[in-house]
Enzyme design. Structure first.
Site, PDB file in Angstrom:
ATOM      1  N   SER A  79     -14.073  -4.957  20.344  1.00 20.12           N
ATOM      2  CA  SER A  79     -12.869  -4.133  20.211  1.00 20.12           C
ATOM      3  C   SER A  79     -11.613  -4.984  20.109  1.00 20.12           C
ATOM      4  CB  SER A  79     -12.759  -3.204  21.420  1.00 20.12           C
ATOM      5  OG  SER A  79     -11.555  -2.476  21.381  1.00 20.12           O
ATOM      6  N   MET A  80     -10.753  -4.614  19.171  1.00 23.06           N
ATOM      7  CA  MET A  80      -9.424  -5.214  19.039  1.00 23.06           C
ATOM      8  C   MET A  80      -8.457  -4.126  18.604  1.00 23.06           C
ATOM      9  SD  MET A  80     -10.254  -8.693  16.927  1.00 23.06           S
ATOM     10  CE  MET A  80     -11.394  -7.803  15.858  1.00 23.06           C
TER      11      MET A  80
ATOM     12  N   TYR B  31      -6.521  -2.251  33.282  1.00 25.62           N
ATOM     13  CA  TYR B  31      -6.342  -0.878  32.819  1.00 25.62           C
ATOM     14  C   TYR B  31      -6.762   0.096  33.929  1.00 25.62           C
ATOM     15  CZ  TYR B  31      -5.838  -3.136  28.240  1.00 25.62           C
ATOM     16  OH  TYR B  31      -5.420  -3.928  27.194  1.00 25.62           O
TER      17      TYR B  31
ATOM     18  N   HIS C 132      -5.153  -8.866  32.300  1.00 23.04           N
ATOM     19  CA  HIS C 132      -4.155  -9.450  31.410  1.00 23.04           C
ATOM     20  C   HIS C 132      -3.125 -10.287  32.170  1.00 23.04           C
ATOM     21  CE1 HIS C 132      -5.709  -7.701  27.849  1.00 23.04           C
ATOM     22  NE2 HIS C 132      -5.470  -6.443  28.203  1.00 23.04           N
TER      23      HIS C 132
ATOM     24  N   GLN D  94      -0.631 -30.864   7.892  1.00 22.64           N
ATOM     25  CA  GLN D  94      -0.299 -30.745   9.317  1.00 22.64           C
ATOM     26  C   GLN D  94      -1.507 -30.386  10.182  1.00 22.64           C
ATOM     27  OE1 GLN D  94       2.783 -31.342  10.841  1.00 22.64           O
ATOM     28  NE2 GLN D  94       3.453 -32.143   8.868  1.00 22.64           N
TER      29      GLN D  94
ATOM     30  N   LYS E 228      -7.109 -28.425  20.699  1.00 30.35           N
ATOM     31  CA  LYS E 228      -7.025 -27.843  19.354  1.00 30.35           C
ATOM     32  C   LYS E 228      -8.123 -28.383  18.438  1.00 30.35           C
ATOM     33  CE  LYS E 228      -2.220 -26.355  19.126  1.00 30.35           C
ATOM     34  NZ  LYS E 228      -0.970 -26.362  18.332  1.00 30.35           N
TER      35      LYS E 228
ATOM     36  N   LYS F  36      18.905 -26.764  23.781  1.00 30.43           N
ATOM     37  CA  LYS F  36      19.210 -25.433  24.308  1.00 30.43           C
ATOM     38  C   LYS F  36      19.086 -25.401  25.827  1.00 30.43           C
ATOM     39  CE  LYS F  36      16.145 -23.479  21.668  1.00 30.43           C
ATOM     40  NZ  LYS F  36      15.292 -22.472  21.001  1.00 30.43           N
TER      41      LYS F  36
ATOM     42  N   ALA G 139       1.814 -22.233  10.139  1.00 28.30           N
ATOM     43  CA  ALA G 139       0.648 -22.120   9.271  1.00 28.30           C
ATOM     44  C   ALA G 139       0.332 -20.668   8.964  1.00 28.30           C
ATOM     45  CB  ALA G 139      -0.563 -22.802   9.916  1.00 28.30           C
TER      46      ALA G 139
END
Length: 681
Positions: free
Chosen positions: A29-30, A170, A256, A419, A429, A573, A667
């Site tokens: 499920s998504m 949930y 979550h 990249q 990664k 910043k 990307a």
């Protein structure tokens, strides 16, 4: 060797008694954003039908609410809404009558984005917008009736089953955990009372749909919460929902708001399936496992060692809807693998502003809007040059060649990737290697002429007579105007990542965007990448798979080695560092670097660099950073000179990727733009 012999467990059917699954791979499920879109149902119908044609055994939809207080997304509570869903079920069954499609019933409880949200107690979630309304006895009865009604309507709409989600923070899971269930009546207090509501939901749903209907319950097998569920509670809940009528149990591994990454690219493949394997031993119904299972060989290994009966692949089906067919046909090297970047899927879902898609496959959720038609009558193949073999150039070249154009791909480097060749070197990664493997295969498969170590200029391209040129030359790192920027201790991030210059023991990183964080990860990292070793991952995030304390994490301290370098990550910043990082992964990158001792400094004015180090003003106060390496991650400048030359020469040219816009390397945008251009060129 065929896929069915190479992956015998994956392609073994599963008999549920009243129905049969043709293989052991399901699309998990998504939520896509199509559930509530004006044109969402026709688009969802094709989206799911394409995955059905792609070979999965079962599909579970995105979450559908049983009532208005359950959330603001798609809802199924009336016969009129059931009529809309028939478009989806008919499309899937027409695509492949053997494929089963189940609708997930999702009651988000305290996480619903509405002031009408409900929960067992008025306990606000750390990530929720509202304090939920505590359910009274009548309110609980209404929720139970609404679950049953929703399931009955799903059956009427043509679904083969439903999945009830009882995890993730949930509604159902908030009844289970003491910190969110403060009740003292029959629905709270003792464990038997706290699990009463989820069990009763399953019992009511089974009564509403009959026995010949798939009923899946998604359980938090390890919720990653301090003070979460104990293992004996997980087991007793699984056995109770099985007795109440669930004929498949699906394992989930988080709330979550839990401070442990479970689905990001830094998580090892199949990291949590061992927990499912333990639960499977005490249940009699089939069990589904999930999380970071992205290739058929991983799924086969999980099933072969008895960790599960079924494997859920959610995001991998966004990346490549043909994944299962490719495995069956022995074409694994053609799979466009999910790299778990989350940038176009979960970041969009939880950002609430953009529809879900996929970084490596922009057609995901856009199947009716973006297609790559083969050239037809009256459409002669063009000779197209693509200059630059980074993500944008590779995406354009692949789609254009697939459609039938004659494509020549140039790059001045010795290998493809641009990249991505930098990204794949960052610990955590490593999955980016898969995307480059995919594109190498596509270059061979579609007959793309590849010219590496070749710097194409306007003269060469004009002499060869290409019909069009796509300029994907990317970017060059921007060099800021700082006194001493050419000092020997200064290096651009490319040199640091590729190891072209040695990095000292005290390091200042100028710029805290995505690249700055990647460089900080690289230079502060020691030992084996956690993404490649489950034990290292568990140790760094404080997970105890062996003893399974409450939530899997209670009382377990993360063990992260301090970096042997002193690293300062800084930005001009004054905001907190990392605000531009992905919503679902940025927090974990910040936490990792903090644990390693990386110092994050905001509000920095760079004055000069000399033998003493980096001279700055920090929030207006002078400060010298006595560093021996300064790594510049201060943005990029598009490389457009070739495009300008082609325009001047009257040669039709297009700009894509970083050469088009390089404000922050992206990307997702580059691949999407390139694919859309290739679809119409």
């Amino acid at each position: 060797m065929t896929g069915s012999t190479r992956y015998p467990h994956v392609f073994a059917p599963l008999d549920l008694g009243f129905t049969r699954l043709k293989n052991r791979i399901l699309m998990g499920s998504m939520h896509t954003g199509l559930e509530e879109a004006a044109d969402g149902f026709p688009r969802m119908a094709e989206y799911f039908a394409e995955r059905a044609r792609g070979g999965v055994g079962m599909i579970i939809t995105g979450g559908i609410a049983p009532n208005t207080e359950a959330g603001s997304g798609g809802k199924l509570s009336t016969p009129a809404e059931a009529e809309q869903h028939k478009l989806i079920t008919a499309a899937v069954h027409a695509a492949d009558p053997e494929v089963k499609i189940c609708m997930q019933i999702l009651h988000t409880g305290a996480l619903a984005g509405t002031a009408a949200c409900v929960a067992p107690s008025a306990v606000k979630s750390r990530i929720g917008r509202f304090t939920p309304n505590a359910l009274d006895e009548d309110g609980i009865e209404k929720q139970l009736a609404d679950f049953a009604n929703c399931a009955a309507l799903a059956r009427a709409a043509g679904y083969d089953g439903v999945e009830i989600i009882g995890s993730a923070g949930y509604l159902l899971s908030t009844f289970l955990v003491e910190k969110t269930n403060l009740r003292t009546d029959q629905w709270g207090g003792s464990w038997e009372n706290r699990m009463r509501f989820p069990v009763e939901v399953v019992r009511r749903v089974r009564a509403a749909v009959g026995e010949d209907f798939i009923l899946i319950f998604r359980i938090a097998a390890m919720d990653m919460l301090d003070g979460g569920l104990a293992w004996d509670e997980v087991v007793s809940l699984g056995q109770a929902v099985e007795a109440a009528g669930a004929n498949i149990i699906s394992t989930h591994f988080c709330w979550h708001e839990a401070p442990v990454p479970t689905i990001a690219t830094m998580v090892p493949r199949a990291a949590f399936t061992q927990v499912t394997g333990q639960l499977r031993k005490v249940l009699t119904v089939p069990v589904i496992t999930s999380n970071r299972i992205n290739m058929p060989a991983v799924a086969e290994a999980v099933l072969a060692r008895g960790d599960a009966d079924l494997v859920s692949m959610a995001r991998p089906m966004l990346a490549d809807p043909e994944l299962v067919n490719k495995a069956l046909q022995g074409r694994e090297d053609e799979i466009n693998t999910c790299i778990a970047c989350n940038q176009a899927c979960l970041d969009h879902t939880f950002g609430g502003r953009q529809q879900v898609s996929c970084l490596v496959n922009p057609r995901a959720c856009n199947e009716t809007l973006l297609s790559y038609p083969a050239l037809g009558a009256g459409q002669p193949a063009k000779r197209i040059a693509v200059v630059g073999a980074g993500p944008a150039g590779l995406a354009f070249a692949t789609v254009a060649a697939q459609r039938g154009h004659a494509v020549t791909l140039f790059d001045a480097a010795a290998e493809i990737g641009g990249q991505f060749n930098l990204a794949r070197r960052i610990p955590g990664k490593e999955e980016f290697n898969e995307t480059l493997r995919y594109y190498r295969r596509m270059i061979d498969l579609h007959g793309i002429a590849l010219r590496l170590n070749t710097r194409a200029d306007a003269g060469v391209l004009q002499a060869e007579g290409f019909d069009e040129v796509v300029v994907a030359t990317g970017i060059t790192p921007r060099q800021p105007d700082i006194a001493g920027i050419n000092h020997p201790k200064v290096m651009p991030y490319i040199d640091a990542i590729l190891g072209r210059k040695p990095v000292g023991r005290r390091v200042a990183i100028l710029g805290a965007g995505g690249i700055g964080f990647d460089v900080a990860e690289l230079v502060s990292h020691q030992g084996v990448s956690a993404a490649l070793d489950v034990e290292v991952f568990a140790r760094e995030w404080g997970i105890d798979f062996k003893n399974h304390p409450r939530g899997g994490v209670t009382g377990v301290l993360p063990q992260v080695a301090k970096s042997d370098r002193q690293v300062f990550l800084m930005q001009r910043k004054a905001d907190a560092l990392g605000k531009s990082l992905g919503r679902t992964t940025g927090w974990s990158h910040r936490m990792t670097l903090n644990r390693r001792g990386v110092v994050m400094v905001a509000g920095v004015d760079y004055l000069k660099i000399d033998d003493a180090g980096l001279h700055t003003l920090v929030n207006g106060e002078p400060r010298l950073f006595e560093v021996d390496s300064v790594i510049v991650c201060a943005g990029q400048t598009p490389l457009r000179a070739l495009y300008d030359e082609l325009q001047a020469a009257g040669i039709k040219a297009h700009l894509v990727g970083g050469a088009f816009e390089a404000a922050e390397l992206d990307a997702k945008r580059a691949i999407d733009q390139a694919c859309r251009l290739a679809a119409v060129v």
